[in-house]
Scaffold this motif. Structure first.
Motif, mmCIF file in Angstrom:
data_model
loop_
_atom_site.group_PDB
_atom_site.id
_atom_site.type_symbol
_atom_site.label_atom_id
_atom_site.label_comp_id
_atom_site.label_asym_id
_atom_site.label_seq_id
_atom_site.Cartn_x
_atom_site.Cartn_y
_atom_site.Cartn_z
ATOM 1 N N ASP A 1 21.812 20.697 120.177
ATOM 2 C CA ASP A 1 22.362 19.679 119.271
ATOM 3 C C ASP A 1 21.769 18.301 119.561
ATOM 4 O OD1 ASP A 1 23.905 21.544 118.020
ATOM 5 O OD2 ASP A 1 25.726 21.116 119.190
ATOM 6 N N GLY A 2 21.456 18.011 120.784
ATOM 7 C CA GLY A 2 20.843 16.732 121.133
ATOM 8 C C GLY A 2 19.348 16.697 120.869
ATOM 9 N N GLN A 3 18.718 17.872 120.814
ATOM 10 C CA GLN A 3 17.265 17.939 120.584
ATOM 11 C C GLN A 3 16.899 17.811 119.102
ATOM 12 O OE1 GLN A 3 16.180 21.669 122.347
ATOM 13 N NE2 GLN A 3 16.023 20.806 124.412
ATOM 14 N N MET A 4 17.836 18.185 118.222
ATOM 15 C CA MET A 4 17.540 18.201 116.792
ATOM 16 C C MET A 4 17.120 16.836 116.232
ATOM 17 S SD MET A 4 17.344 21.103 115.888
ATOM 18 C CE MET A 4 17.649 21.758 114.302
ATOM 19 N N PRO A 5 17.770 15.740 116.601
ATOM 20 C CA PRO A 5 17.309 14.456 116.049
ATOM 21 C C PRO A 5 15.858 14.126 116.436
ATOM 22 C CG PRO A 5 19.489 14.213 116.986
ATOM 23 C CD PRO A 5 19.008 15.583 117.355
ATOM 24 N N TYR A 6 15.487 14.472 117.655
ATOM 25 C CA TYR A 6 14.104 14.240 118.080
ATOM 26 C C TYR A 6 13.140 15.106 117.265
ATOM 27 C CZ TYR A 6 15.741 11.701 122.191
ATOM 28 O OH TYR A 6 16.324 10.783 123.027
ATOM 29 N N LEU A 7 13.529 16.342 117.065
ATOM 30 C CA LEU A 7 12.687 17.276 116.326
ATOM 31 C C LEU A 7 12.525 16.824 114.871
ATOM 32 C CD1 LEU A 7 11.168 19.995 116.261
ATOM 33 C CD2 LEU A 7 13.327 21.049 115.590
ATOM 34 N N VAL A 8 13.629 16.444 114.261
ATOM 35 C CA VAL A 8 13.589 16.075 112.845
ATOM 36 C C VAL A 8 12.864 14.748 112.644
ATOM 37 C CG1 VAL A 8 15.000 15.431 110.863
ATOM 38 C CG2 VAL A 8 15.639 17.402 112.247
ATOM 39 N N SER A 9 13.283 13.727 113.353
ATOM 40 C CA SER A 9 12.683 12.402 113.113
ATOM 41 C C SER A 9 11.275 12.298 113.685
ATOM 42 C CB SER A 9 13.567 11.296 113.682
ATOM 43 O OG SER A 9 13.682 11.435 115.080
ATOM 44 N N GLY A 10 11.138 12.633 114.947
ATOM 45 C CA GLY A 10 9.815 12.512 115.582
ATOM 46 C C GLY A 10 8.814 13.523 115.060
ATOM 47 N N GLY A 11 9.261 14.766 114.889
ATOM 48 C CA GLY A 11 8.348 15.806 114.414
ATOM 49 C C GLY A 11 7.889 15.564 112.990
ATOM 50 N N ALA A 12 8.818 15.207 112.117
ATOM 51 C CA ALA A 12 8.468 14.968 110.716
ATOM 52 C C ALA A 12 7.581 13.737 110.575
ATOM 53 C CB ALA A 12 9.737 14.820 109.885
ATOM 54 N N ALA A 13 7.937 12.658 111.286
ATOM 55 C CA ALA A 13 7.125 11.441 111.189
ATOM 56 C C ALA A 13 5.729 11.663 111.770
ATOM 57 C CB ALA A 13 7.820 10.296 111.918
ATOM 58 N N GLY A 14 5.658 12.331 112.910
ATOM 59 C CA GLY A 14 4.348 12.606 113.512
ATOM 60 C C GLY A 14 3.491 13.493 112.639
ATOM 61 N N LEU A 15 4.105 14.520 112.070
ATOM 62 C CA LEU A 15 3.367 15.421 111.187
ATOM 63 C C LEU A 15 2.904 14.690 109.932
ATOM 64 C CD1 LEU A 15 2.406 18.308 110.864
ATOM 65 C CD2 LEU A 15 4.570 18.828 109.745
ATOM 66 N N ALA A 16 3.757 13.818 109.391
ATOM 67 C CA ALA A 16 3.376 13.045 108.208
ATOM 68 C C ALA A 16 2.183 12.136 108.513
ATOM 69 C CB ALA A 16 4.557 12.218 107.714
ATOM 70 N N LEU A 17 2.185 11.496 109.675
ATOM 71 C CA LEU A 17 1.058 10.636 110.044
ATOM 72 C C LEU A 17 -0.234 11.440 110.200
ATOM 73 C CD1 LEU A 17 2.800 8.260 112.605
ATOM 74 C CD2 LEU A 17 1.867 7.633 110.375
#
Length: 120
Positions: A38-54
């Motif tokens: 539950d604590g890892q999901m925000p990192y995965l969603v925000s960081g992963g999506a933003a990094g992948l988008a870049l």
């Protein structure tokens, strides 16, 4: 920054790639500190999506630079071939035009006489 537009696009694409890699790395580091999902999901969603988008934006910029450069080279090559064809056609037509003028002058002595009278 100076240089051709393709160089600038390629450079900007590389910057986006590095920024995407940095965002993905920081997201992974933040996620690795937590043991519960539950604590890892925000990192995965925000960081992963933003990094992948870049990374995707950077890839698009690099690919558009490559396509633009290839189109520019193709246009230059086409212009060279058209100029070469025009030069060859002009070289072929010059002797023919001179032969046709000579034949016309030989076939029509009346034109020759008028031309001589006008010159005198």
């Amino acid at each position: 920054m100076s240089g051709s537009p393709t160089t600038r696009l390629r450079f900007l694409g590389l910057l986006f790639w590095m920024a995407g890699g940095a965002v993905l790395t920081f997201a992974w580091l933040g996620m690795a500190e937590l043991a519960y999902v539950d604590g890892q999901m925000p990192y995965l969603v925000s960081g992963g999506a933003a990094g992948l988008a870049l990374v995707v934006v950077g890839s698009t910029l690099v690919l558009s630079a490559a396509v633009s450069e290839a189109a520019e080279r193709g246009a230059q090559r086409t212009a060279e071939l058209l100029k070469q064809a025009a030069d060859e056609a002009a070289d072929e037509m010059a002797p023919r035009a001179a032969d046709e003028r000579k034949r016309a002058a030989d076939a029509d002595p009346e034109t020759d006489a008028k031309g001589s009278a006008a010159a005198a």
